[in-house]
Design a protein around this motif. Structure first.
Motif, PDB file in Angstrom:
ATOM      1  N   PRO A 357      -3.657   9.737   6.622  1.00 39.39           N
ATOM      2  CA  PRO A 357      -3.570   9.110   7.003  1.00 39.39           C
ATOM      3  C   PRO A 357      -3.811   8.029   5.795  1.00 39.39           C
ATOM      4  N   ARG A 358      -4.971   7.968   5.277  1.00 42.03           N
ATOM      5  CA  ARG A 358      -4.858   7.133   3.588  1.00 42.03           C
ATOM      6  C   ARG A 358      -4.077   6.991   2.979  1.00 42.03           C
ATOM      7  N   ARG A 359      -2.874   8.511   3.463  1.00 44.94           N
ATOM      8  CA  ARG A 359      -1.614   8.049   2.128  1.00 44.94           C
ATOM      9  C   ARG A 359      -0.236   7.318   2.849  1.00 44.94           C
ATOM     10  N   VAL A 360      -0.878   6.776   3.665  1.00 45.15           N
ATOM     11  CA  VAL A 360       0.436   6.351   4.655  1.00 45.15           C
ATOM     12  C   VAL A 360       1.284   5.221   4.398  1.00 45.15           C
ATOM     13  N   GLY A 361       2.214   5.643   3.166  1.00 44.43           N
ATOM     14  CA  GLY A 361       2.843   3.700   2.528  1.00 44.43           C
ATOM     15  C   GLY A 361       3.263   4.128   1.116  1.00 44.43           C
ATOM     16  N   THR A 362       2.162   5.300   0.961  1.00 44.82           N
ATOM     17  CA  THR A 362       2.561   6.150  -0.178  1.00 44.82           C
ATOM     18  C   THR A 362       3.469   6.351  -0.773  1.00 44.82           C
ATOM     19  N   GLN A 363       3.735   7.283  -2.079  1.00 49.10           N
ATOM     20  CA  GLN A 363       5.235   7.464  -2.009  1.00 49.10           C
ATOM     21  C   GLN A 363       5.069   9.159  -2.002  1.00 49.10           C
ATOM     22  N   GLY A 364       3.814  10.039  -1.938  1.00 46.20           N
ATOM     23  CA  GLY A 364       3.711  11.615  -0.910  1.00 46.20           C
ATOM     24  C   GLY A 364       4.233  11.243  -0.060  1.00 46.20           C
ATOM     25  N   PHE A 365       3.885   9.918   1.573  1.00 43.36           N
ATOM     26  CA  PHE A 365       4.068  10.089   2.529  1.00 43.36           C
ATOM     27  C   PHE A 365       5.528  10.175   2.565  1.00 43.36           C
ATOM     28  N   ARG A 366       6.624   9.396   1.767  1.00 43.26           N
ATOM     29  CA  ARG A 366       7.722   8.900   1.601  1.00 43.26           C
ATOM     30  C   ARG A 366       8.594  10.842   1.307  1.00 43.26           C
ATOM     31  N   THR A 367       7.812  11.437   0.232  1.00 37.68           N
ATOM     32  CA  THR A 367       8.363  12.625  -0.034  1.00 37.68           C
ATOM     33  C   THR A 367       8.144  13.925   1.507  1.00 37.68           C
ATOM     34  N   ALA A 368       7.158  13.171   2.490  1.00 43.12           N
ATOM     35  CA  ALA A 368       7.021  14.382   3.656  1.00 43.12           C
ATOM     36  C   ALA A 368       7.761  14.836   4.564  1.00 43.12           C
ATOM     37  N   LEU A 369       8.121  12.588   4.589  1.00 44.59           N
ATOM     38  CA  LEU A 369       8.971  12.518   5.148  1.00 44.59           C
ATOM     39  C   LEU A 369      10.413  12.879   5.738  1.00 44.59           C
TER      40      LEU A 369
END
Length: 407
Positions: A357-369
């Motif tokens: 949840p700390r990575r919400v808004g990062t590139q990692g979150f966008r890549t996951a979605l």
């Protein structure tokens, strides 16, 4: 006809709906009666056609949060005073006698573990496997320390070992329970694991989630149990599903926070997707969300298969199982050990992508979605998991266990 008394924590959505599903699955010859101290989701119980008894004493909002953290293993502090435990056990024992209940079904209503025993009534506990005694004892890494490096794995094993001792062996059950147990002539729980162990622990899991584990005699698998809200899909969902942009379901249950809802909604607002988000209960009137995030009340999520392209979930078992059953790939952000466990099991099957949840808004979150929406391997795995769910009915299996003992 036998009365079965259901004792969910009524401000926990997943727990309340799990109890409703089991009650629905009982033979009509039996009479379900619900009770609760907080009444957030009482309308769901009554809409399902079940009798509800409103009881006291109730908790404040701060005490609710503390109780939820204790139940989820995020804190060993609890709001259970001796006075509260004593009064709740008195109320529950009286209700068992008044209704003539021959079985008690509980969630995380911890006083049920004393009151049912004191009344000599068998206690049934439909429960996720994560954070049960056998899971904690047999799991080498609980995921407290993220990462795949040797140092991270070593640190996580050490953290898991410490947690294992604290959870299963340390004398950390709230003193109030020992005091009231002795007053009612029942064994006093010593550890947290002893405090939340019923006569019949009914594991709401798929068979592969229990691979490699040995189960004690008082544990048995019944299968997934998740909400089937008896409401129609709102027109806005079908309208968004017909739009050219992918539709994402944002489901954060009842154990997230307003800050996480806002951060996640704003992160999704930066992406070329539409979002349907049943998170109204977290928001204030002055909260402003991106125009592509459509806030709703609770949705019949079990009917969203084929309408949404992917989901972003907090990792609660109810939301995870709904996504699995409907073939929806998801991004899972486990907020505590039990939820992390659910997400990791799905990531291993291939139908989910885990992020902190700390990575919400990062590139990692966008890549996951993006993976959840478009990766063929993830989508194929989601379809395969959905197919495996077709023959599962945990509520019916739990009801059969209860009825087996009712005779």
């Amino acid at each position: 006809m036998s009365t079965v008394l259901f004792c969910p924590v009524m401000f926990n959505l997943a727990e309340t709906t799990r109890m409703i599903q089991v009650a629905r699955a009982l033979d009509p010859a039996h009479s379900p009666v619900f009770m609760g101290y907080e009444h957030d989701y009482v309308d769901l119980v009554r809409d399902a056609g079940f009798s509800y008894r409103a009881c006291e004493p109730a908790w404040t909002r701060a005490e609710r949060d503390q109780a939820l953290a204790f139940d989820q293993g995020r804190s060993f502090r609890s709001p259970f005073t001796t006075e509260l435990v004593r009064e709740r056990v008195r109320v529950e024992r009286a209700l068992v006698r008044e209704t003539g209940a021959r079985a008690v079904v509980t969630g995380s209503n911890l006083t049920s573990f004393l009151s049912a025993t004191a009344e000599g009534v068998p206690l049934y506990y439909p429960v996720p496997f994560a954070l049960t005694a056998p899971q904690v004892r047999q799991t080498p890494r609980m995921g407290f320390v993220a990462g795949s490096s040797g140092l991270a794995r070593t640190a996580d094993r050490a953290a898991t070992s410490a947690f294992r001792w604290v959870y299963t062996s340390a004398p950390l059950a709230p003193r109030a329970f020992a005091t009231v147990a002795r007053e009612n002539g029942v064994p006093a729980p010593r550890s947290v694991a002893e405090l939340i162990r019923a006569d019949h622990n009914l594991l709401t899991e798929m068979d592969w989630e229990l691979d490699g584990f040995d189960l004690p005699d008082d544990f048995e698998r019944v299968g997934p149990i998740f909400a089937h809200l008896d409401t129609p899909v709102p027109p806005v969902v079908e309208e968004l599903a017909a739009a050219p942009e992918p539709l994402v379901y944002l489901g954060l249950g009842s154990s997230a926070s307003r800050s996480l809802v806002l951060r996640t909604a704003r992160a999704l607002g930066d992406l070329p997707v539409n979002v349907v988000a049943p998170v109204r209960h977290y928001l204030r009137d002055d909260d402003v969300l991106p125009p592509n995030v459509h806030v709703t009340d609770l949705l019949p999520a079990h009917r969203l298969g084929g309408l949404v392209g992917a989901a972003v979930l907090h990792g609660g078992q109810g939301t995870v199982q709904t996504a699995c059953a409907t073939g929806v790939p998801f991004v899972g952000m486990g907020l505590q050990p039990e939820q992390t466990w659910h997400v990791r099991r799905c990531e291993e099957r291939g139908n989910a992508v885990a992020v902190s949840p700390r990575r919400v808004g990062t590139q990692g979150f966008r890549t996951a979605l993006h993976r959840a929406l478009f990766d063929p391997a993830v989508r194929t795995a989601a379809a395969e998991v959905s197919e495996a769910y077709v023959d599962e009915d945990g509520a019916a299996a739990a009801a059969r266990v209860i009825e087996r003992d009712l005779g």
